[in-house]
Design a protein around this motif. Sequence first.
Motif, PDB file in Angstrom:
ATOM      1  N   HIS A   1       0.800  -1.192   0.190  1.00 21.94           N
ATOM      2  CA  HIS A   1       0.012  -0.044   0.039  1.00 21.94           C
ATOM      3  C   HIS A   1       0.995   1.226  -0.120  1.00 21.94           C
ATOM      4  O   HIS A   1       2.058   1.175   0.307  1.00 21.94           O
ATOM      5  N   CYS A  48      -2.009   1.011   5.835  1.00 23.54           N
ATOM      6  CA  CYS A  48      -3.334   1.362   4.912  1.00 23.54           C
ATOM      7  C   CYS A  48      -3.645  -0.029   5.059  1.00 23.54           C
ATOM      8  O   CYS A  48      -3.065  -0.989   4.635  1.00 23.54           O
ATOM      9  N   CYS A  89      -6.696  -0.657   2.743  1.00 25.24           N
ATOM     10  CA  CYS A  89      -7.710  -0.256   1.935  1.00 25.24           C
ATOM     11  C   CYS A  89      -7.810  -1.681   0.872  1.00 25.24           C
ATOM     12  O   CYS A  89      -7.085  -2.501   0.957  1.00 25.24           O
ATOM     13  N   PRO A  93      -4.048  -2.299  -4.695  1.00 26.64           N
ATOM     14  CA  PRO A  93      -4.712  -1.639  -3.678  1.00 26.64           C
ATOM     15  C   PRO A  93      -5.299  -0.171  -4.028  1.00 26.64           C
ATOM     16  O   PRO A  93      -4.577   0.492  -5.120  1.00 26.64           O
ATOM     17  N   CYS A 101      -5.520   2.453  -2.863  1.00 29.77           N
ATOM     18  CA  CYS A 101      -4.573   3.796  -2.565  1.00 29.77           C
ATOM     19  C   CYS A 101      -3.760   3.841  -3.809  1.00 29.77           C
ATOM     20  O   CYS A 101      -3.250   4.935  -4.011  1.00 29.77           O
TER      21      CYS A 101
HETATM   22 ZN   LIG Z   1      -4.054   0.995   0.611  1.00 27.51          ZN
END
Ligand SMILES: [Zn+2]
Length: 459
Positions: free
Chosen positions: A266, A271, A273, A339, A341
């Motif tokens: 990430h 993170c 996500c 991901p 992000c």
């Molecule tokens: Zn992420």
Amino acid sequence: MNHVPKPPGSHLAPTEVPLLATLEYDFRGYASFPYRNGFIKDGKLDEDRSPDALAAFMQSWLYFGLIAEFTMQPVKIGDFTFTSPSGSYNLVSSKRLFDILSEWNCRLRRLRLLSPSWRETVTATKNLLITAIRASCKFDYLAGLDDSRYAAIALSVKTLLVTLIWAYNTLLPDIKLDVHEFCLIPWHSFHDLTLPHPARYLHQELRNLGWCPALIQRICRRYNYYAVIFLAQIPRKEPRYAIHTRCSSTDCVAFNVSESTYETRHVHENCRCKAASVLTEKIVKIIEDGQIPLVNISRSPGPHLEVVPTKQGDSSRRYIALSHVWADGLGNPKENALPRCQIARIADLLLPKQTLFGKFGTKSILIWVDTLCIPVGDKFTAVRLQAIDQMALVYASADEVLVLDSSLTQLYRPQIESFERNDPPANGQKYWVEYYARPGPDEVGLYKRQSFLSMYSLH
Ligand SMILES: [Zn+2]
Ligand SMILES: [Zn+2]
């Protein structure tokens, strides 16, 4: 060599060049200076003199003497020296060189307007450079001069020569001196003892700074002493795991990754996500149809991916191809996904760029990136190979190839911009930036249009 500009943010101390020269230049003929000072025996350079005497003579003749003869002005050695931080010995500083060359440039321009003998002066300057180039090569392999103190002096001579050739060619582009080969740094391999002393010294300095042998070979083959000294000062922010001790001069293995242990990363470590994916079957179908899958990234409301088929050679489809270092975590050996992000980061990087191309929409952008465009999974081996075969074409047809490399993205943009803001006489700096930004012949077609981030595509 401290006239070579320092990249912003560089904290590396420039190479120390000891001051050994004792002879003053006498303006009684450049080529015959060694005769007048007893350094010629049996018609050749007297190699029986001590290394210290030979190195001191090289500096008197090929450094201070050359600056004096080239600029047609006496050189006060004291103007080029400073005391070492420890206070125990004197070092050479070339900080004043660009000022001196700037005065020289003005004088020659005036001469060009006023004097009919201008051409003779120019021819003499050109011959002087050729004489000095040849003379510098005579010291390249002298026994005893391989000591680092002497090699640093030899390197300062080579760097001075490249600078003077540049100054001459900038002033006189129509009768320029084409000595490109001389300016390049000879390269065979690290262990090759047949390298000239200054080249070997520079290689060793780069190795001591943690540079990869493969990268050293690439830059030494393509750039001259001056440019490599500039590049050597760039603080490289490589990830800690990148150790180049097992790399050879042709292969870098520091970023090799193992598929079984690979982890997609990430943007920020903590993170969590979710991943955004594309349908692998859809990519497979597009490739089997002989087309190229591109991915449309849109940013509103969140990052969204859509696969778009493109006919090979369709120049109306404009896209950016991403090239990335897998070790940075932007790969995925398990599925065609990244991901969210990371998708958002790519969109943020690229969306402002679309004004460069005009035709992209304002909220989405077409990209090709292997992680999303080459099908993942053992059952797709054949179509994967087909996709890998397409890669050269994918890069060649892209509007731009963007290289994402964590060691470079943080660094390069502000540096390039600060260079381009420089005014003369330091605009020599811009010249160098342009020079090393130019793709080499092996990359033409791959890096069709270089962006700031992809400029530094040496890795
Ligand atoms: Zn992420
Ligand atoms: Zn390496």
